[in-house]
Design an enzyme around this catalytic site. Sequence first.
Site, PDB file in Angstrom:
ATOM      1  N   ASP A 198       8.791   2.199   3.242  1.00  7.90           N
ATOM      2  CA  ASP A 198       7.607   2.902   2.665  1.00  7.90           C
ATOM      3  C   ASP A 198       6.396   2.546   2.438  1.00  7.90           C
ATOM      4  O   ASP A 198       5.752   2.162   4.006  1.00  7.90           O
ATOM      5  CB  ASP A 198       7.586   1.864   1.306  1.00  7.90           C
ATOM      6  CG  ASP A 198       7.567   2.533   0.230  1.00  7.90           C
ATOM      7  OD1 ASP A 198       6.789   3.666  -0.475  1.00  7.90           O
ATOM      8  OD2 ASP A 198       7.579   1.554  -1.094  1.00  7.90           O
ATOM      9  N   GLU A 211       0.206   4.913   4.137  1.00  6.08           N
ATOM     10  CA  GLU A 211      -1.161   5.630   3.484  1.00  6.08           C
ATOM     11  C   GLU A 211      -1.952   4.278   3.071  1.00  6.08           C
ATOM     12  O   GLU A 211      -3.290   5.237   3.351  1.00  6.08           O
ATOM     13  CB  GLU A 211      -0.668   6.467   2.506  1.00  6.08           C
ATOM     14  CG  GLU A 211      -0.682   5.956   0.600  1.00  6.08           C
ATOM     15  CD  GLU A 211       0.801   4.951   0.380  1.00  6.08           C
ATOM     16  OE1 GLU A 211       0.508   4.430   0.107  1.00  6.08           O
ATOM     17  OE2 GLU A 211       2.089   5.861   0.911  1.00  6.08           O
ATOM     18  N   ASP A 271       6.699   8.739  -5.527  1.00  6.04           N
ATOM     19  CA  ASP A 271       6.573   8.162  -6.544  1.00  6.04           C
ATOM     20  C   ASP A 271       6.318   9.250  -8.012  1.00  6.04           C
ATOM     21  O   ASP A 271       5.290   8.703  -8.086  1.00  6.04           O
ATOM     22  CB  ASP A 271       5.686   7.203  -6.854  1.00  6.04           C
ATOM     23  CG  ASP A 271       6.106   6.660  -5.546  1.00  6.04           C
ATOM     24  OD1 ASP A 271       7.211   6.377  -4.796  1.00  6.04           O
ATOM     25  OD2 ASP A 271       5.492   5.079  -5.404  1.00  6.04           O
TER      26      ASP A 271
END
Length: 736
Positions: free
Chosen positions: A458, A461, A523
């Site tokens: 995950d 960024e 998401d």
Amino acid sequence: MAVLITLALVIITGTVAHRVTTPQDQLRLIDPGELTVATAARGDWRVGGVTVHIDGEGLVITEGHRTVWASPAGESFVTGADGDVTWDEHRGYFWPDVRLATQWGDQSIDAVRADGASVTIGGRLSGAENDIGYTLTVSARSGGGAVTEIEADGVAVVGLASARSRGAGVHGLGAQFAEFDLDGRLIPIVTREQGVGRGLQPLTYLADVTNGGAGGTELMTYAAWSTFVTDDLRGLSLDPDRPESHAFAIADTRDGDSVGLQVWAPRLRAELTAADSPAELITAQQSGAARPGLADWTQHGAIIGLQGGTDVVRAHVAELTAAGTDVSAVWLQDWTGQRTTSFGDRLWWTWQHDQQRYPGWADLVADLRKQGIRTTTYVNPFLTDAAAKPGAPVRNLWAEARDAGYLVRTGSGDPYELDQGGFSASLVDLTNADARQWFAQVIAEEVLADGVDGFMADFAEGLPFDAVLADGDARLLHNRWPGLWAETVAEACRIAEKPDCVTWFRSGSLGMSQDAALFWTGDQLVGFGAQDGLESALRGTLSAGVSGWPLVHSDIGGYTSINAVVHDYVRPDDLLERWAEYAAFGMVMRTHEGNRPRANAQVYETAQSRASFARMTRVFAALAPYREVVLEQALRSGLPAIRHGWLVHPGTAAAQVDTQFFLGDAVLVAPVLTSGADSVDVTFPPGRWVHLITGDTYEGDRTVTVSAPLGTPAVFARVDDPRTAELRQSVQRALR
């Protein structure tokens, strides 16, 4: 995981009690000017199989009968400016404020030099105060097309404008969630949190005013990079091996005759391609890239997202398998422990097995493996101080990394602690070779221990633009960070000696697919919408597919659930079923409980949900032989597994539709994207098409409303395709 926002709102007489300033992208571009071409610089030059033609209107590069690249007629196509970009950051959201000082918008072409290996064009860029020199070099590209390099004296940002036919579609630029055709937009190329709502109201407004812009926009994405293709069958991609190719950039498609790309670096190197069809164009643009494979075990059932501990996982697996669900793996993101925050259930980023939550972990993994079910978990590139965790794990990885100098630092030299919404965490410095090797070893020893076969990789960024790194400038490495994370993950799988290790990523950077096979669209909200729901997941998949991510999937049911007081955003009754129907005709089928599991419907929750989900997992498993062919093509050629109609049937009405897709080139899927709907509009390409479930046939080259009750997704193949009979048999056997 996911967006770190709090929507615990206090509503007083219809107004929000507390409001903060909402940041926005402040994008400014160099104004293009006039182009002048010296008489001596006009003519034709050949390099390899490429011809460089210059006349009074500008530059055209051809290869055989194809135009590989052209400048806008009569306008400057190379520009430069001085200035800077400052960044407003909040929990993984980044908003640029672009300031331009001196601009050099006028361009001259003064001289051309050819040496057999390249053609070098020299000239001047002019502005209000002075002029500067630039060079543009063209050489042949291995695999076809051309490579151009531009360098200008003393600029902070360099721009390149590429011609296109009036209104020709523009596609790509990473995993974009707007329409497949990005015409008419100003698009920031920066990886960042994608937002909650993204235009869906009132959620976006509430997220913005309570959390400083967390609502997001349609152009915010975890995965943006500088590569695009056009309906003129031309492509441009910056060279992923150059540091400056990962710099913040702005793509400008507002002028219907061109695509502008302004990169915040003093130089750029672009690979230019052309082809005779969209599929050939993607193959040409992706040629030469090595892509890792995808383990076979992912193809024979769903990966089930579960949480809650050993007994809970065993019980849900038993319920699902008893209902006839084909389960390939479980995904246990809370293996490292769970904490509750204002956003929902979050994880402890300590990356060690939580023995209290999962007693008998090794036995659980082994028992599942005996049933043919793999175990996957979760990790990200952050570390948090384990001292605060109840029942603290044996190792405090954050402290180890701090003491070894392995963490990203602030300007004062301290570990850069980033607010995660209820706790803080620090990034491992992936530019430090020793830190990267240490973290890969940690992942191999801790995350992949006891028979675990993969994980969600995950984040990535969130590197601040003002961070201090062991090697390099954060301004050039922010967009590169997902690629460094993918390299670290790949090394961890090698250390663990797991050739069938499966990892999946939401954040992306140019060239990243050389180290990562599988991606997901981030998401989404627990809804159907085009802004931030099921339809947006499809849009992101189609865009990412032509940008270099051939294998993309999504969280079945979405992830983000928010009680915004004025509206409680939870999964509609039919969303899980519709999302499962969509995923059954994808490359990987994976569920997610979401950030508020107890408030949202789950696939294991009722006899009906288990039965309907089981049917779709059997369809997915039945299509494994067909997907094997699609996968091989994707890995070999770079063609995406899930394809827009533009790739499969260009020039037809189906090539203009964003709400349906092809799995490979044989299976047409029109998912239901509206809650409560029992039919869907399908735009058929030419030919006769047969419904793989009902057997009904439809004449092509028209749009038809097709019945699609729950459990009967609208999925078709051409009647005369030699694969159709086998596909029909496979699907119908699975549904018996």
